[in-house]
Design a protein around this motif. Structure first.
Motif, PDB file in Angstrom:
ATOM      1  N   LEU A   7       0.885  -1.253   0.100  1.00  0.00           N
ATOM      2  CA  LEU A   7      -0.013   0.031  -0.014  1.00  0.00           C
ATOM      3  C   LEU A   7       0.785   1.252  -0.092  1.00  0.00           C
ATOM      4  O   LEU A   7       0.454   2.158  -0.685  1.00  0.00           O
ATOM      5  N   ALA A   8       1.987   1.422   0.713  1.00  0.00           N
ATOM      6  CA  ALA A   8       2.832   2.249   0.616  1.00  0.00           C
ATOM      7  C   ALA A   8       3.474   2.756  -0.790  1.00  0.00           C
ATOM      8  O   ALA A   8       3.616   3.877  -1.152  1.00  0.00           O
ATOM      9  N   ALA A   9       4.026   1.308  -1.300  1.00  0.00           N
ATOM     10  CA  ALA A   9       4.586   1.717  -2.742  1.00  0.00           C
ATOM     11  C   ALA A   9       3.253   2.436  -3.703  1.00  0.00           C
ATOM     12  O   ALA A   9       3.774   3.091  -4.489  1.00  0.00           O
ATOM     13  N   THR A  68       1.910   3.662 -12.753  1.00  0.00           N
ATOM     14  CA  THR A  68       2.910   2.665 -13.270  1.00  0.00           C
ATOM     15  C   THR A  68       2.041   1.264 -13.095  1.00  0.00           C
ATOM     16  O   THR A  68       1.978   0.275 -14.081  1.00  0.00           O
ATOM     17  N   PHE A  69       1.697   1.013 -11.989  1.00  0.00           N
ATOM     18  CA  PHE A  69       1.040  -0.456 -11.592  1.00  0.00           C
ATOM     19  C   PHE A  69      -0.238  -0.542 -12.385  1.00  0.00           C
ATOM     20  O   PHE A  69      -0.371  -1.382 -12.889  1.00  0.00           O
ATOM     21  N   PRO A  75      11.695  10.654 -16.462  1.00  0.00           N
ATOM     22  CA  PRO A  75      12.814  10.401 -16.767  1.00  0.00           C
ATOM     23  C   PRO A  75      13.164   8.754 -16.477  1.00  0.00           C
ATOM     24  O   PRO A  75      12.573   8.394 -15.597  1.00  0.00           O
ATOM     25  N   GLN A  76      13.955   8.300 -17.394  1.00  0.00           N
ATOM     26  CA  GLN A  76      14.109   6.682 -17.199  1.00  0.00           C
ATOM     27  C   GLN A  76      14.867   6.376 -15.859  1.00  0.00           C
ATOM     28  O   GLN A  76      14.215   5.403 -15.041  1.00  0.00           O
ATOM     29  N   ASN A  77      15.600   7.246 -15.420  1.00  0.00           N
ATOM     30  CA  ASN A  77      16.257   7.009 -13.876  1.00  0.00           C
ATOM     31  C   ASN A  77      15.221   7.257 -12.868  1.00  0.00           C
ATOM     32  O   ASN A  77      15.244   6.324 -11.888  1.00  0.00           O
ATOM     33  N   THR A  78      14.045   7.928 -13.202  1.00  0.00           N
ATOM     34  CA  THR A  78      13.104   8.282 -12.058  1.00  0.00           C
ATOM     35  C   THR A  78      12.312   7.062 -12.076  1.00  0.00           C
ATOM     36  O   THR A  78      11.762   6.595 -11.171  1.00  0.00           O
ATOM     37  N   MET A  79      11.804   6.525 -13.262  1.00  0.00           N
ATOM     38  CA  MET A  79      11.044   5.286 -13.657  1.00  0.00           C
ATOM     39  C   MET A  79      11.846   4.088 -12.949  1.00  0.00           C
ATOM     40  O   MET A  79      11.044   3.420 -12.280  1.00  0.00           O
ATOM     41  N   ALA A 131      11.705  -0.101  -8.863  1.00  0.00           N
ATOM     42  CA  ALA A 131      12.333  -0.634  -7.614  1.00  0.00           C
ATOM     43  C   ALA A 131      11.596  -0.841  -6.444  1.00  0.00           C
ATOM     44  O   ALA A 131      11.517  -1.694  -5.638  1.00  0.00           O
ATOM     45  N   SER A 132      10.841   0.313  -6.271  1.00  0.00           N
ATOM     46  CA  SER A 132      10.226   0.455  -4.865  1.00  0.00           C
ATOM     47  C   SER A 132       8.670  -0.461  -5.105  1.00  0.00           C
ATOM     48  O   SER A 132       8.464  -1.187  -4.029  1.00  0.00           O
ATOM     49  N   LEU A 133       8.215  -0.633  -6.350  1.00  0.00           N
ATOM     50  CA  LEU A 133       7.157  -1.295  -6.469  1.00  0.00           C
ATOM     51  C   LEU A 133       7.622  -2.858  -6.299  1.00  0.00           C
ATOM     52  O   LEU A 133       6.933  -3.892  -5.960  1.00  0.00           O
ATOM     53  N   SER A 134       8.646  -3.237  -7.036  1.00  0.00           N
ATOM     54  CA  SER A 134       9.221  -4.495  -6.787  1.00  0.00           C
ATOM     55  C   SER A 134       9.680  -4.906  -5.456  1.00  0.00           C
ATOM     56  O   SER A 134       9.365  -6.151  -5.061  1.00  0.00           O
TER      57      SER A 134
END
Length: 119
Positions: A10-12, A21-22, A45-49, A54-57
């Motif tokens: 839920l935090a992600a 994104t999800f 930006p790709q680095n932001t994505m 990473a957070s969602l993973s």
């Protein structure tokens, strides 16, 4: 599912870009979307994505697969199902009449014959 896992998921999702994104990954099932394409579609930006993915993973609701130089991301629908069931486990104190409208809304979300969810 344990409370700590639900809280992490839920935090992600409690951030606009990660939620968007999800949702996009869920719509793209089962094919998934490459990281660069996700960044382009959401206009970040790709680095932001990469940081958002990473957070969602880490929260266990997105999984990835490397195909050559490309990383394909997919929503982990099993984890999302577990999260949803965790939240609904004690739905309305077990009163079926109170839960019926919610269950109807959830089951009518996806049309099996169409093979995709309706928004």
């Amino acid at each position: 599912m344990e409370s700590k896992d639900a809280i992490a998921a839920l935090a992600a999702l409690a951030q606009t870009t990660r939620l968007e994104t999800f949702r996009l990954l869920v719509k793209s099932e089962p094919d998934g979307i490459a990281a660069g394409e996700l960044a382009r579609l959401i206009d970040v930006p790709q680095n932001t994505m990469s940081a958002h993915l990473a957070s969602l993973s880490r929260a266990g609701i997105v999984k990835s697969e490397r195909l050559g130089r490309t990383i394909i991301y997919r929503a982990d629908l099993g984890a999302f199902r577990a999260l949803t069931l965790f939240l609904l486990k004690d739905c309305c104190g077990g009163n079926a009449q109170l839960c019926a409208p919610l269950i109807t809304d959830l089951t009518s979300c996806c049309l099996p014959e169409a093979g995709s969810c309706v928004n």
